[in-house]
Design an enzyme around this catalytic site. Sequence first.
Site, short mmCIF file in Angstrom:
data_model
loop_
_atom_site.label_atom_id
_atom_site.label_comp_id
_atom_site.label_asym_id
_atom_site.label_seq_id
_atom_site.Cartn_x
_atom_site.Cartn_y
_atom_site.Cartn_z
N LYS A 19 -11.54 6.41 -3.04
CA LYS A 19 -11.97 7.63 -2.36
C LYS A 19 -13.47 7.94 -2.54
O LYS A 19 -14.10 8.47 -1.63
CB LYS A 19 -11.10 8.82 -2.80
CG LYS A 19 -9.61 8.62 -2.49
CD LYS A 19 -9.36 8.08 -1.07
CE LYS A 19 -7.89 7.79 -0.82
NZ LYS A 19 -7.66 6.86 0.29
N ASP A 66 0.86 -1.18 0.00
CA ASP A 66 0.00 0.00 0.00
C ASP A 66 0.90 1.24 0.00
O ASP A 66 2.12 1.14 0.16
CB ASP A 66 -0.89 -0.05 1.25
CG ASP A 66 -1.78 1.18 1.39
OD1 ASP A 66 -2.37 1.61 0.38
OD2 ASP A 66 -1.87 1.70 2.51
#
Length: 270
Positions: free
Chosen positions: A53, A11
């Site tokens: 998002k 990540d």
Amino acid sequence: MMNRIHAVILDWAGTTVDFGSFAPTQIFVEAFRQAFDVEITLAEARVPMGLGKWQHIEALGKLPAVDARWQAKFSRSMSAADIDAIYAAFMPLQIAKVVDFSSPIAGVIDTIAALRAEGIKIGSCSGYPRAVMERLVPAAAGHGYCPDHWVATDDLAAGGRPGPWMALQNVIALGIDAVAHCVKVDDAAPGISEGLNAGMWTVGLAVSGNEFGATWDAYQTMSKEDVAVRREHAASKLYAAGAHYVVDSLADLPEVIAHINARLAQGERP
């Protein structure tokens, strides 16, 4: 040696850069304020971390406390059009700010070098969309962090986390022949789910990331008791998501990989 780890898929925020994962959390607070004059807290902003998002904003709108504020102001729950508006406010803010949070976390550069010395390829993926990653990737490279491949949350038609697709796209791009020879490393639950769904070993990071939620400076001056409480809180969430291992930061990864290699040699699989 065929029966060993051949790739790690990392990540970004809270794992390799941006200790505490502050770049996205602060921007969510600002985007809600800018688009609709609705206040959310940093703690609320952290809850869905790891999702793409747009999906993150959608999940925030479903938090009972945020939904109550929304209902009080607009007499309805958040709509898809509302999410679009917040996302539209979020994107330019995030693009502008992400370079300020592009420095590698302590230990990352040395760890990457150690992994590469073992012949391990470095993949990566993020809950950030491509427009943000196109700013973050060169900025991080300027600080010395440059993975072999990266995938953004909006790159693939199938979607992002907690689905396996970004992790599997790394497998394809890096030419790895078995997902059992890959490790997915993340500081948030959706990224652990992503790795499990991709058939990989998973390692959660309990201190450097979103669940611990402290700046590097705050962490350095924190009492041992406070560190222990925060670490336990973060680790419990990552283990609950199914992580095979949980450590403090990426600096601890080589030791974990040695352990996984021993398990692979004995015929174990994730």
